[in-house]
Design a protein around this motif. Structure first.
Motif, PDB file in Angstrom:
ATOM      1  N   TYR A 162       0.866  -1.186   0.000  1.00 11.92           N
ATOM      2  CA  TYR A 162       0.000   0.000   0.000  1.00 11.92           C
ATOM      3  C   TYR A 162       0.901   1.234   0.000  1.00 11.92           C
ATOM      4  CZ  TYR A 162      -2.770   3.855   1.805  1.00 11.92           C
ATOM      5  OH  TYR A 162      -3.347   5.078   1.984  1.00 11.92           O
ATOM      6  N   ALA A 172       0.693   5.418  -0.094  1.00 10.72           N
ATOM      7  CA  ALA A 172      -0.199   6.570   0.042  1.00 10.72           C
ATOM      8  C   ALA A 172      -0.085   7.475  -1.189  1.00 10.72           C
ATOM      9  CB  ALA A 172       0.132   7.361   1.298  1.00 10.72           C
ATOM     10  N   LEU A 182       2.564  11.530  -2.179  1.00  8.62           N
ATOM     11  CA  LEU A 182       3.717  11.553  -1.284  1.00  8.62           C
ATOM     12  C   LEU A 182       4.714  12.601  -1.774  1.00  8.62           C
ATOM     13  CD1 LEU A 182       4.341   7.752  -0.659  1.00  8.62           C
ATOM     14  CD2 LEU A 182       3.563   9.453   1.008  1.00  8.62           C
ATOM     15  N   ARG A 197       3.964  -1.141   3.554  1.00 11.50           N
ATOM     16  CA  ARG A 197       3.134   0.069   3.670  1.00 11.50           C
ATOM     17  C   ARG A 197       4.052   1.295   3.657  1.00 11.50           C
ATOM     18  NH1 ARG A 197      -2.027  -1.013   5.054  1.00 11.50           N
ATOM     19  NH2 ARG A 197      -2.358   1.159   5.652  1.00 11.50           N
ATOM     20  N   GLY A 207       3.781   5.604   3.796  1.00 13.59           N
ATOM     21  CA  GLY A 207       2.883   6.749   4.016  1.00 13.59           C
ATOM     22  C   GLY A 207       3.585   7.868   4.760  1.00 13.59           C
ATOM     23  N   LYS A 218       4.147  10.776   7.763  1.00 14.94           N
ATOM     24  CA  LYS A 218       4.013  10.768   9.213  1.00 14.94           C
ATOM     25  C   LYS A 218       4.697  12.009   9.780  1.00 14.94           C
ATOM     26  CE  LYS A 218       4.166   7.536  13.101  1.00 14.94           C
ATOM     27  NZ  LYS A 218       4.628   6.208  13.577  1.00 14.94           N
TER      28      LYS A 218
END
Length: 852
Positions: free
Chosen positions: A709, A711, A714, A754, A756, A758
């Motif tokens: 996965y 996001a 990015l 994953r 993503g 942060k």
């Protein structure tokens, strides 16, 4: 029953012993007071007595005056009530006469002419009556008679309608009540007679039916003149007032004097008022007594006593003030004397006074304490003094001669002094002339200070400075100090002088190359005042030093330069620079960076070697497809069973399989190719997709399913894409091997990736997580997870995770590992690393720091 009181309850008289105790208590309290407080109490006694006497006289006069006012008030009350009774009887008498006339009219025994005759008789007999009018039930005047003292034009005309407001209201009231009614008094401005008047309305009842009224109007001024007794009006200012306190007739009360405004009770004239009956509250009679004199308060005796008492008080206050000033001066003198004595006794400096012949006339306790001799042993002595050491007598005699002739230096001089026990110490003496109050010199005052301890400290400081200088001279770093805005070199150690000589240019060049603005000052900028004079320097001097690594071509050396601000010994703001030769360290770092690069390349080669069979299998598919397509086309061409469209389709499929094989080979070559670290802005999705395509080959070999996965939207990051791909491939390959070693069933052979954004500690980062379903790792393995050459696999080299962490930390990120639990059971592990979006990169060689 007996009425005698028991002996136990009878009051007892104080015994002589109790009286003596009370007297002793007061005497003891009096003796405990200070003399100034006793004088104050003695002075306050007569002052209090005079004030009490004056208060008693004032109270007596006030009591007499209040008695007199009360008597006058009773008298005016009695006289006003008597005058009110006279007015009442006179009004009632006129009312009865008018009511008789009204009864005759109601019985038809009186016509208009006869009414005028009787009205004229009443008005002529009683001067307070101004007019009498007969008004019918329709408020029209049937007939009227006016006094001869009134203007004839004011006569009410026959048939005229009654229009006066107050009289109209009284008319209606008399009609309703069928009783005589007095109207509200009218002042001179409201009355039609140009004088204050009072109306009386007598209702007419003919056979029980209202048939009109008889209106009689009185002059209020004549009522006061003929109704109030002469003896009352002679003693008082009598006036008739309405209910709004407006004077209708009479005499205004006399104004009160200024003294009465300040002291109202000194001129409180008697005053009383009461309503006039039967008129009611609408008409008041008021009387105020005349003040012919000020009474007892105005007597000369009162003012004489008051003046004498005030003069006595003033004299006592003046005497008390003079006594207080004398006591204050005496106290100030005693305090000043005690202060000077305490100051002399508490001084640590010894004081000695000599007369003009050199004889000691005074010493303070500090001088006696220094020498160990008492005052009696020193005062009166002549040279040689008992505190002179025997070996210093000749020198001290010469000093004394200079002292008596005023030849001593202003900065003082050092001498040796002997204590009573024989111990000798160093002292410093200062001499000044001793002048008396007349301005004449009577001797010389000498102050002596023990400098043994300061001299010892000075010697220790000198030795410490020499040791400090020796240490700085032997340092393997160049140390230099120069003031801000100056061209001088305050300090330079041996190594600095060997590199740059004794010039300040080396100091300035080091600061300039370290990234700080510094230049050689011009002649106009050379000034005795610092460039930052007047500004607070505490923050500068307390700031942490800053480091910079520079290369100096003149020396062919790499130097680590540290600088900071400091306050020099003369108070100027200066800058210290410490330059350390780090050329060997830089060379070692470059070698370590090269070794780390080779280790990374070897790791990629090892990874690809482990994946060789999987890569061969992956390449076999497009190559086999190409071979099949080519053989099929050859066969169909030989048999002439293919047209151009089928041939074109087969060639396109062959080209796609060849392109696929070329992409796999190109990606593998790019991965294993040795190159210098090259950080550039890279897209996260491109890095991740490349790593997934290479890792899926190995994951399929282990029968492991990969899900990922990523996001959306990015940010781009400043990284080396090949190194980040190497970390992702290593982590996903390790995850697949962990699942294979755990011999998990097909349903649990999963690896999840994953990616993503942060926020960590206020910093924006991109986080990568690789999650597997293996058996995790034990606490022992976790403690040695990143240790070089440690591996849990039999064929492993133990450098994969070590290199992964070095790569991530070189990008200012962090790599972490943790087990995943379902209750107490470990169901897998997760490797997580993050990379900051806007990092501040250090040198690439730092990736190898943890390999040492």
């Amino acid at each position: 029953m007996s009425n005698q009181v028991p002996k136990s309850a009878a009051p007892t008289a104080p015994t002589p012993s109790e009286n003596t105790t009370d007297t002793n208590t007061w005497r003891h309290w009096w003796r405990r007071q200070s003399p100034s407080r006793q004088d104050r109490f003695v002075t306050l006694g007569p002052l209090l007595a005079v004030i009490l006497f004056l208060a008693a006289v004032v109270a007596a006069f006030a009591y007499l005056r209040l008695e007199e006012i009360d008597r006058e008030q009773q008298a005016v009350k009695r006289d006003v009530e008597y005058a009110q009774q006279r007015l009442r009887l006179r009004l009632l008498e006129r009312q009865e006469q008018l009511m008789r006339i009204g009864r005759d009219i109601a019985n038809n025994e009186l016509d208009e002419s006869e009414f005028q005759q009787q009205a004229a008789a009443l008005i002529n007999q009683y001067p307070e009556l101004l007019s009498v009018s007969w008004i019918d039930a329709n408020r029209r005047v049937k007939t009227s008679f006016v006094s001869s003292s009134v203007n004839f034009n004011l006569l009410r005309a026959t048939g005229e309608l009654l229009k006066d407001g107050e009289t109209e209201d009284a008319y209606e009231l008399a009609k309703d009540l069928r009783q005589p009614v007095y109207s509200r008094p009218l002042n001179a401005f409201s009355s039609s007679f140009n004088a204050a008047t009072l109306g009386l309305l007598i209702p007419l009842n003919s056979q029980g039916k209202f048939s009109g009224v008889i209106l009689s109007e009185y002059s209020i001024d004549n009522m006061l003149r003929f109704g109030v007794p002469t003896e009352v009006s002679a003693r008082y200012a009598v006036a008739l007032m309405d209910d709004q306190n407006n004077m209708l007739a009479g005499i205004k009360p006399p104004p009160r004097n200024k003294a009465a405004r300040l002291l109202p009770w000194t001129d409180a004239a008697a005053e009383y008022e009461v309503p006039v009956s039967p008129v009611g509250n609408g008409l008041l009679i008021r009387a105020q007594g005349y003040r012919a004199s000020l009474g007892v308060i105005g007597s000369g005796f009162f003012w004489l006593v008051s003046a004498l008492s005030a003069l006595t008080v003033w004299m006592l206050l003046g005497n008390w003030r003079h006594t207080r000033r004398r006591m204050q001066a005496q106290q100030a003198l005693v305090s000043e004397t005690n202060f000077r004595r305490a100051m002399e006794n508490s001084m640590l400096t010894g004081m000695r006074a000599l007369d003009l012949q050199g004889r000691i006339t005074y010493v303070n306790p500090a001088f006696c304490q220094m020498t160990g001799l008492s005052e009696s042993e020193l005062v009166g002595c002549t040279a040689p003094f008992p505190h002179w050491p025997e070996a210093e007598i000749e020198n001290l005699s010469s000093r004394l001669d200079d002292e008596l002739h005023g030849r001593t230096p202003l900065a003082g001089f050092e001498v040796r002094v002997k204590r009573k026990g024989g111990e000798v110490f160093d002292a410093r003496m200062y001499v000044s002339p001793l002048i008396d109050p007349r301005g004449q010199q009577t001797g010389w005052m000498t102050s002596m200070t023990d400098i043994s301890e300061p001299k010892r400290v000075r010697e220790e400081l000198t030795a410490s400075y020499e040791r400090f200088t020796t240490v700085l001279e032997s340092l393997d770093a160049a140390v230099s100090v120069a003031p801000l805005g100056g061209s001088e070199l305050l300090f330079a150690n041996k190594l600095y002088r060997s590199w740059f000589g004794a010039e300040v240019s080396g100091h300035i060049n080091l600061i300039a190359q370290a990234g700080r603005p510094a230049s050689r000052p011009t002649d106009d900028e050379l000034d005795a005042v610092d460039a930052l004079a007047g500004f607070p320097t505490d923050t500068l001097t307390a700031a942490v030093s800053e480091n910079a690594e520079i290369y100096v071509p003149e020396l062919a050396k790499w130097l680590e330069v540290r600088s900071r601000y400091l306050t020099w010994v003369d108070g100027r703001l200066a800058q210290m620079v410490i330059a350390t030769d780090i050329t060997p360290r830089r060379q070692a770092e470059e070698q370590a960076a090269q070794q780390n690069e080779r280790a990374q390349t070897a790791s990629r080669l090892i990874t690809m070697g482990e994946m060789a069979s999987s890569v061969a299998h992956e390449l076999n598919q497009p190559l086999t497809a190409i071979t099949n397509y080519c053989n099929g086309m050859v066969s169909r061409i030989k048999s002439q069973q293919i047209n151009n469209e089928d041939l074109l389709m087969a060639l396109e499929k062959t080209a796609r399989q060849a392109s696929r094989a070329a992409q796999i080979i190109q990606r593998i070559r790019a991965f294993v190719k040795r190159s210098e670290p090259n950080r550039s802005l890279a897209e996260i999705i491109v890095i991740t997709n490349n790593a997934v395509e290479l890792a899926e080959i190995e994951l399929r070999r282990h029968n492991v399913r990969l899900s990922h996965y990523i996001a959306a939207r990015l940010p781009t990051v400043m990284v080396d894409p090949i190194l980040i791909e190497q970390v992702l491939i290593n982590l996903m390959k390790n995850a697949a091997e962990s699942i294979a070693m755990a011999d998990m069933p097909t349903a649990r052979r999963n690896v999840e990736l994953r990616v993503g954004p942060k926020n960590i500690d206020g910093q924006k980062v991109v986080e990568f997580s690789v999650i597997d379903t293996g058996n995790g790792f034990t606490p022992e393995v976790k403690s040695r997870l990143y240790e070089a050459f440690y591996s849990t696999k039999a064929e492993g080299m133990g450098i994969g995770l070590k290199l992964c962490r070095s790569i991530i930390e070189s990008h200012n990120g962090r790599l972490e590992a943790e087990n995943l639990y379902n209750g107490e059971e470990i169901v897998g592990c997760r490797f997580t690393f993050w990379i900051p979006v806007n990092p501040m990169f250090g040198p690439p060689a730092s990736t190898d720091e943890n390999l040492a």
